[in-house]
Design a protein around this motif. Sequence first.
Motif, PDB file in Angstrom:
ATOM      1  N   ASN A   1      40.925  49.908  47.675  1.00 40.82           N
ATOM      2  CA  ASN A   1      40.727  49.927  46.218  1.00 40.82           C
ATOM      3  C   ASN A   1      42.061  49.961  45.478  1.00 40.82           C
ATOM      4  O   ASN A   1      42.237  49.290  44.462  1.00 40.82           O
ATOM      5  CB  ASN A   1      39.843  51.107  45.804  1.00 40.82           C
ATOM      6  N   ARG A   2      42.996  50.746  45.984  1.00 35.48           N
ATOM      7  CA  ARG A   2      44.315  50.819  45.345  1.00 35.48           C
ATOM      8  C   ARG A   2      45.068  49.501  45.470  1.00 35.48           C
ATOM      9  O   ARG A   2      45.722  49.064  44.515  1.00 35.48           O
ATOM     10  CB  ARG A   2      45.125  51.973  45.924  1.00 35.48           C
ATOM     11  N   ILE A   3      44.999  48.877  46.621  1.00 38.85           N
ATOM     12  CA  ILE A   3      45.666  47.580  46.790  1.00 38.85           C
ATOM     13  C   ILE A   3      45.083  46.567  45.810  1.00 38.85           C
ATOM     14  O   ILE A   3      45.827  45.827  45.153  1.00 38.85           O
ATOM     15  CB  ILE A   3      45.563  47.087  48.250  1.00 38.85           C
ATOM     16  N   ARG A   4      43.764  46.547  45.668  1.00 39.51           N
ATOM     17  CA  ARG A   4      43.121  45.637  44.703  1.00 39.51           C
ATOM     18  C   ARG A   4      43.602  45.909  43.286  1.00 39.51           C
ATOM     19  O   ARG A   4      43.904  44.987  42.527  1.00 39.51           O
ATOM     20  CB  ARG A   4      41.597  45.774  44.769  1.00 39.51           C
ATOM     21  N   LYS A   5      43.686  47.185  42.899  1.00 36.63           N
ATOM     22  CA  LYS A   5      44.146  47.547  41.551  1.00 36.63           C
ATOM     23  C   LYS A   5      45.612  47.170  41.351  1.00 36.63           C
ATOM     24  O   LYS A   5      45.996  46.691  40.284  1.00 36.63           O
ATOM     25  CB  LYS A   5      43.941  49.042  41.295  1.00 36.63           C
ATOM     26  N   LEU A   6      46.431  47.372  42.387  1.00 32.38           N
ATOM     27  CA  LEU A   6      47.848  47.017  42.293  1.00 32.38           C
ATOM     28  C   LEU A   6      48.020  45.501  42.162  1.00 32.38           C
ATOM     29  O   LEU A   6      48.898  45.028  41.444  1.00 32.38           O
ATOM     30  CB  LEU A   6      48.615  47.555  43.495  1.00 32.38           C
ATOM     31  N   LYS A   7      47.172  44.740  42.836  1.00 27.93           N
ATOM     32  CA  LYS A   7      47.205  43.276  42.687  1.00 27.93           C
ATOM     33  C   LYS A   7      46.769  42.883  41.282  1.00 27.93           C
ATOM     34  O   LYS A   7      47.419  42.053  40.634  1.00 27.93           O
ATOM     35  CB  LYS A   7      46.307  42.606  43.726  1.00 27.93           C
ATOM     36  N   ALA A   8      45.694  43.469  40.810  1.00 26.67           N
ATOM     37  CA  ALA A   8      45.177  43.141  39.476  1.00 26.67           C
ATOM     38  C   ALA A   8      46.184  43.494  38.380  1.00 26.67           C
ATOM     39  O   ALA A   8      46.288  42.787  37.374  1.00 26.67           O
ATOM     40  CB  ALA A   8      43.849  43.864  39.225  1.00 26.67           C
TER      41      ALA A   8
END
Length: 156
Positions: free
Chosen positions: A40-47
Motif C-alpha cells: 500500500n505504501r509503495i502504491r501511494k509513493l508511486k501515486a
Amino acid sequence: MNAQLDGLDRKILAQLQEDASLSLDEIARKVGSSKTPVWNRIRKLKAAGVIGRQTVLLDPLSLGLEACFFVLVRTSEHDADWQARFLATLKARPEVMEAHRLAGDIDYILKVRVKNAKAYDDFYQALIAEVKIFNVTALLSMEEIKSTTVLPVGDE
C-alpha cells in the motif's frame, strides 16, 4: 511539493533504491513490516510521484562505452527558439546521459558517454550542425570515483 514520509516510507525507499528487484516479501522482511502495508505504501509513493519509473542499470564498460565526457556549453543565443532546438537535439542524442542548465558563466553541462574520442567528435559535430553554440569545452573523465542513483532518504 515535498512528500510527507515517515520512517517506514524511508526504509522502503532505501530498500527499493538498493535493489528494486526484491520481492514484496523480501522488502517487508527487511523493513520490519508485513506485505500488505508495504504494498500500500509503495502504491501511494508511486501515486505521489516519489517513486518514478523503474529500470535497470547497465555497466557502460561492458557495453564498450569507455569514454565519459563532461561537456560545458556556452551560448550567445538565449531565445526560446534556440533553446527548443537545443533541448530537442539533446533529447534525441542517446550519448547524452544528463543535461543541466546552469547559473553562472557556463550555460549548460552535459554528461556524454561514448566509445572513444572519435565517437565524441562525431557527437560534437552533430551537435554544432544542429544548433549554434558560442563555446564548447569537453572534459574527459579519467576515473569515475563515485556514481550513484541513490538519493538520501534517511531519517528526517
